[in-house]
Design a protein around this motif. Structure first.
Motif, PDB file in Angstrom:
ATOM      1  N   LEU A   1      11.472   4.789   2.844  1.00 21.06           N
ATOM      2  CA  LEU A   1      12.655   4.762   3.981  1.00 21.06           C
ATOM      3  C   LEU A   1      12.192   6.162   5.226  1.00 21.06           C
ATOM      4  O   LEU A   1      11.799   6.978   6.423  1.00 21.06           O
ATOM      5  N   ARG A   2      11.724   7.562   4.145  1.00 26.80           N
ATOM      6  CA  ARG A   2      11.048   8.391   4.516  1.00 26.80           C
ATOM      7  C   ARG A   2       9.751   8.183   5.377  1.00 26.80           C
ATOM      8  O   ARG A   2      10.070   9.630   6.610  1.00 26.80           O
ATOM      9  N   HIS A   3       9.594   7.521   5.557  1.00 23.43           N
ATOM     10  CA  HIS A   3       8.323   7.226   7.260  1.00 23.43           C
ATOM     11  C   HIS A   3       8.682   6.309   8.155  1.00 23.43           C
ATOM     12  O   HIS A   3       8.353   5.821   8.721  1.00 23.43           O
ATOM     13  N   ARG A   4      10.115   5.717   7.911  1.00 22.81           N
ATOM     14  CA  ARG A   4      10.518   4.723   8.929  1.00 22.81           C
ATOM     15  C   ARG A   4      11.623   5.134   9.706  1.00 22.81           C
ATOM     16  O   ARG A   4      11.910   4.493  10.364  1.00 22.81           O
ATOM     17  N   VAL A   5      12.513   6.431   8.581  1.00 25.55           N
ATOM     18  CA  VAL A   5      13.641   6.947   9.644  1.00 25.55           C
ATOM     19  C   VAL A   5      13.284   8.372  10.189  1.00 25.55           C
ATOM     20  O   VAL A   5      12.470   9.214   9.574  1.00 25.55           O
ATOM     21  N   ILE A   6      13.182   8.573  11.537  1.00 24.68           N
ATOM     22  CA  ILE A   6      13.414   9.662  12.335  1.00 24.68           C
ATOM     23  C   ILE A   6      14.114  10.283  12.778  1.00 24.68           C
ATOM     24  O   ILE A   6      14.243  10.139  13.286  1.00 24.68           O
ATOM     25  N   VAL A   7      14.528  11.751  12.239  1.00 21.19           N
ATOM     26  CA  VAL A   7      15.353  12.750  12.740  1.00 21.19           C
ATOM     27  C   VAL A   7      15.098  13.349  13.886  1.00 21.19           C
ATOM     28  O   VAL A   7      13.681  13.591  14.181  1.00 21.19           O
ATOM     29  N   ASN A   8      15.942  14.390  14.344  1.00 21.14           N
ATOM     30  CA  ASN A   8      15.899  14.416  15.665  1.00 21.14           C
ATOM     31  C   ASN A   8      15.224  16.174  15.355  1.00 21.14           C
ATOM     32  O   ASN A   8      15.161  16.456  14.082  1.00 21.14           O
ATOM     33  N   PHE A   9      15.194  16.630  17.077  1.00 22.17           N
ATOM     34  CA  PHE A   9      14.276  18.566  16.500  1.00 22.17           C
ATOM     35  C   PHE A   9      15.896  19.351  16.062  1.00 22.17           C
ATOM     36  O   PHE A   9      15.244  20.172  15.089  1.00 22.17           O
ATOM     37  N   LYS A  10      16.680  18.637  16.448  1.00 24.63           N
ATOM     38  CA  LYS A  10      18.244  19.936  15.596  1.00 24.63           C
ATOM     39  C   LYS A  10      18.332  19.437  13.653  1.00 24.63           C
ATOM     40  O   LYS A  10      18.612  20.598  13.292  1.00 24.63           O
ATOM     41  N   ALA A  11      17.696  18.286  13.572  1.00 20.27           N
ATOM     42  CA  ALA A  11      17.909  18.276  12.065  1.00 20.27           C
ATOM     43  C   ALA A  11      16.809  18.842  11.578  1.00 20.27           C
ATOM     44  O   ALA A  11      16.995  19.488  10.571  1.00 20.27           O
ATOM     45  N   GLU A  12      15.530  18.789  11.932  1.00 22.64           N
ATOM     46  CA  GLU A  12      14.811  19.604  11.931  1.00 22.64           C
ATOM     47  C   GLU A  12      14.543  21.779  11.624  1.00 22.64           C
ATOM     48  O   GLU A  12      14.421  21.733  10.134  1.00 22.64           O
ATOM     49  N   ALA A  13      15.237  21.850  13.271  1.00 18.31           N
ATOM     50  CA  ALA A  13      15.767  23.759  12.977  1.00 18.31           C
ATOM     51  C   ALA A  13      16.926  23.440  11.800  1.00 18.31           C
ATOM     52  O   ALA A  13      16.873  24.435  11.319  1.00 18.31           O
ATOM     53  N   ALA A  14      18.032  22.634  10.947  1.00 23.90           N
ATOM     54  CA  ALA A  14      18.737  22.583  10.598  1.00 23.90           C
ATOM     55  C   ALA A  14      18.391  22.114   8.537  1.00 23.90           C
ATOM     56  O   ALA A  14      19.238  21.973   7.842  1.00 23.90           O
TER      57      ALA A  14
ATOM     58  N   HIS B   1       0.476  -1.321   0.018  1.00 17.94           N
ATOM     59  CA  HIS B   1      -0.019  -0.423  -0.021  1.00 17.94           C
ATOM     60  C   HIS B   1       0.836   1.386   0.346  1.00 17.94           C
ATOM     61  O   HIS B   1       2.075   0.670   0.204  1.00 17.94           O
ATOM     62  N   ALA B   2       0.280   2.667  -1.055  1.00 19.31           N
ATOM     63  CA  ALA B   2       1.359   3.438  -0.324  1.00 19.31           C
ATOM     64  C   ALA B   2       0.907   4.884   0.335  1.00 19.31           C
ATOM     65  O   ALA B   2      -1.057   5.013   0.345  1.00 19.31           O
ATOM     66  N   LEU B   3       1.340   5.563   0.928  1.00 21.36           N
ATOM     67  CA  LEU B   3       1.201   7.000   1.276  1.00 21.36           C
ATOM     68  C   LEU B   3       1.747   8.053   0.163  1.00 21.36           C
ATOM     69  O   LEU B   3       2.538   8.840   0.002  1.00 21.36           O
ATOM     70  N   LEU B   4       0.140   8.516   0.321  1.00 22.79           N
ATOM     71  CA  LEU B   4       0.985   9.540  -1.599  1.00 22.79           C
ATOM     72  C   LEU B   4       0.674  11.166  -0.482  1.00 22.79           C
ATOM     73  O   LEU B   4      -0.583  11.580  -0.305  1.00 22.79           O
ATOM     74  N   GLU B   5       1.557  12.089  -0.528  1.00 20.04           N
ATOM     75  CA  GLU B   5       1.525  13.221   0.149  1.00 20.04           C
ATOM     76  C   GLU B   5       1.558  14.082  -1.270  1.00 20.04           C
ATOM     77  O   GLU B   5       2.937  14.430  -1.582  1.00 20.04           O
ATOM     78  N   GLY B   6       1.101  15.668  -1.481  1.00 17.48           N
ATOM     79  CA  GLY B   6       0.949  16.632  -2.247  1.00 17.48           C
ATOM     80  C   GLY B   6       0.389  17.413  -1.953  1.00 17.48           C
ATOM     81  O   GLY B   6      -0.872  17.295  -1.017  1.00 17.48           O
ATOM     82  N   VAL B   7       0.214  18.616  -1.792  1.00 17.05           N
ATOM     83  CA  VAL B   7      -0.680  19.904  -1.594  1.00 17.05           C
ATOM     84  C   VAL B   7      -2.090  20.025  -2.454  1.00 17.05           C
ATOM     85  O   VAL B   7      -1.504  18.877  -3.653  1.00 17.05           O
TER      86      VAL B   7
ATOM     87  N   LEU C   1       5.627   2.138   0.960  1.00 12.82           N
ATOM     88  CA  LEU C   1       6.380   3.099   0.101  1.00 12.82           C
ATOM     89  C   LEU C   1       5.345   4.416   0.611  1.00 12.82           C
ATOM     90  O   LEU C   1       4.463   4.538   0.960  1.00 12.82           O
ATOM     91  N   TYR C   2       6.564   5.956   1.007  1.00 12.61           N
ATOM     92  CA  TYR C   2       5.954   6.788   1.122  1.00 12.61           C
ATOM     93  C   TYR C   2       6.098   7.893  -0.392  1.00 12.61           C
ATOM     94  O   TYR C   2       7.663   7.771  -0.308  1.00 12.61           O
ATOM     95  N   ILE C   3       4.835   8.229  -0.529  1.00  9.00           N
ATOM     96  CA  ILE C   3       5.449   8.860  -2.122  1.00  9.00           C
ATOM     97  C   ILE C   3       5.858  10.562  -2.191  1.00  9.00           C
ATOM     98  O   ILE C   3       4.098  11.053  -1.348  1.00  9.00           O
ATOM     99  N   ARG C   4       5.807  11.220  -2.506  1.00 10.56           N
ATOM    100  CA  ARG C   4       5.808  12.929  -2.375  1.00 10.56           C
ATOM    101  C   ARG C   4       5.697  12.759  -4.032  1.00 10.56           C
ATOM    102  O   ARG C   4       5.802  13.283  -4.542  1.00 10.56           O
ATOM    103  N   ILE C   5       4.486  14.281  -3.816  1.00  9.90           N
ATOM    104  CA  ILE C   5       4.362  14.385  -5.461  1.00  9.90           C
ATOM    105  C   ILE C   5       4.293  15.356  -5.371  1.00  9.90           C
ATOM    106  O   ILE C   5       4.375  16.458  -5.183  1.00  9.90           O
ATOM    107  N   GLY C   6       5.565  15.947  -6.414  1.00 13.20           N
ATOM    108  CA  GLY C   6       5.908  17.949  -6.544  1.00 13.20           C
ATOM    109  C   GLY C   6       5.718  18.132  -7.840  1.00 13.20           C
ATOM    110  O   GLY C   6       4.409  17.536  -8.557  1.00 13.20           O
TER     111      GLY C   6
END
Length: 330
Positions: free
Chosen positions: A301-314, A49-55, A183-188
């Protein structure tokens, strides 16, 4: 034995030719977005199954509807809203009366989940109780109601969409539920040339007609063939190294230790290998290459690896981490 191999080769060639036709049919309606369409087909061929993110306005709904038309399968769209209940998805029991005996009995009235292709539109707009109703269906391919289990039709594919720009009044999917998506699919946004073509095509009276090129049975057979695509032990070892390298507690990579909060689980490795096999088959190849793994690594890996707050800020994202690991390991 030779005859069997010839027959299998002919079957594979015939089915992979139909995948090319399928892309052409989708291309009649969906202009551009080749990578997104390819990732959707990979998910479908891998049986996930797929998770699709886009505006809004990027044809997410149209894309999956076109896919359903080109494969000749039952399609249902579920618009997720804050008041949607689990029974609105799964179904409910209704009181019926036997016309001959007059006896009353409960009959299970199946919900929209009993289709082949489900569009779960704006899944993050509904509360966790309703989101969780999808979990059993996604993982087990069956639904339980009042102690009875009902098998879902196969092939079964859920495409869930979410809007990244509106977060008020939404319920972000828990990590455990996101992991259920292959899969976590991003649509641009489209390119300038693609956007001009879209504007021309969608504002005229001419409408393209999508022909059905694949049957449900052929999709099931392709899903079986995907698992038979060989992958070398060396590449499996590299997948294992990539997945283990995403975990701050087991990695030797200082970049991961600095920026990552949580790494990927074993399911990520399974997803990477399976989707790489699906990509190889969709391109008419019967072996997995490093390029296949590179292509699927990001949405896996897009939805399975979580970056920390420092990474988000950077402004360091999971995709940045994945790119870094691919450069050092693959």
């Amino acid at each position: 034995m030779d005859n069997n191999l010839v027959k299998i080769e002919q079957e594979v060639n015939s089915l992979t030719a139909k995948i090319t036709q399928l892309k052409q049919e989708i291309g009649k309606i969906i202009i551009g977005q080749e990578e997104t369409v390819e990732q959707l087909l990979i998910t479908f061929l891998a049986g996930g199954h797929a998770l699709l993110e886009g505006v809004p306005g990027l044809a997410k709904t149209l894309m999956i509807r076109t896919l359903a038309q080109a494969i000749d399968l039952k399609f249902k769209r579920i618009q997720f809203t804050p008041d949607l209940m689990p029974s609105d998805i799964i179904g409910t029991e209704i009181l019926e009366e036997d016309q001959t005996t007059g006896k009353k009995f409960f009959e299970f009235n199946k919900g929209p989940i009993f289709s082949n292709i489900i569009l779960a539109d704006e899944i993050n707009r509904t509360p966790p109780k309703t989101q969780a109703a999808l979990l059993e269906a996604m993982q087990e391919f069956e639904v339980t109601y009042s102690g009875k289990t009902y098998a879902l039709d196969k092939p079964f594919f859920i495409l869930a969409t979410q809007n990244p720009i509106e977060q008020s009044g939404t319920f972000p999917l828990p990590e455990a539920q996101q992991d259920r998506f292959l899969l976590y699919i991003r649509i641009g946004y489209p390119t300038e040339a693609e956007e001009t073509t879209i504007l021309k095509a969608t504002t005229s009276s001419k409408k393209a007609k999508v022909e059905s090129v694949l049957s449900g049975q052929e999709i099931i057979r392709l899903q079986q063939l995907v698992r038979e695509v060989p992958i070398s032990d060396e590449l499996i070892s590299k997948v294992s190294k990539i997945i283990r390298a995403t975990r701050p507690e087991t990695t030797s990579d200082e970049y991961v230790k600095q920026w990552v909060s949580w790494g990927a689980g074993p399911r990520a490795g399974q997803a990477m290998i399976l989707t790489a096999k699906a990509r190889a088959l969709s391109q008419g190849r019967l072996s997995v290459t490093p390029d296949d793994l590179k292509f699927v690594a990001f949405p896996v890996l897009r939805h399975r690896v979580i970056v920390n707050f420092k990474a988000e800020a950077a402004n360091i994202t999971t995709d940045t981490v994945t790119q870094k690991l691919l450069e050092t390991i693959l």
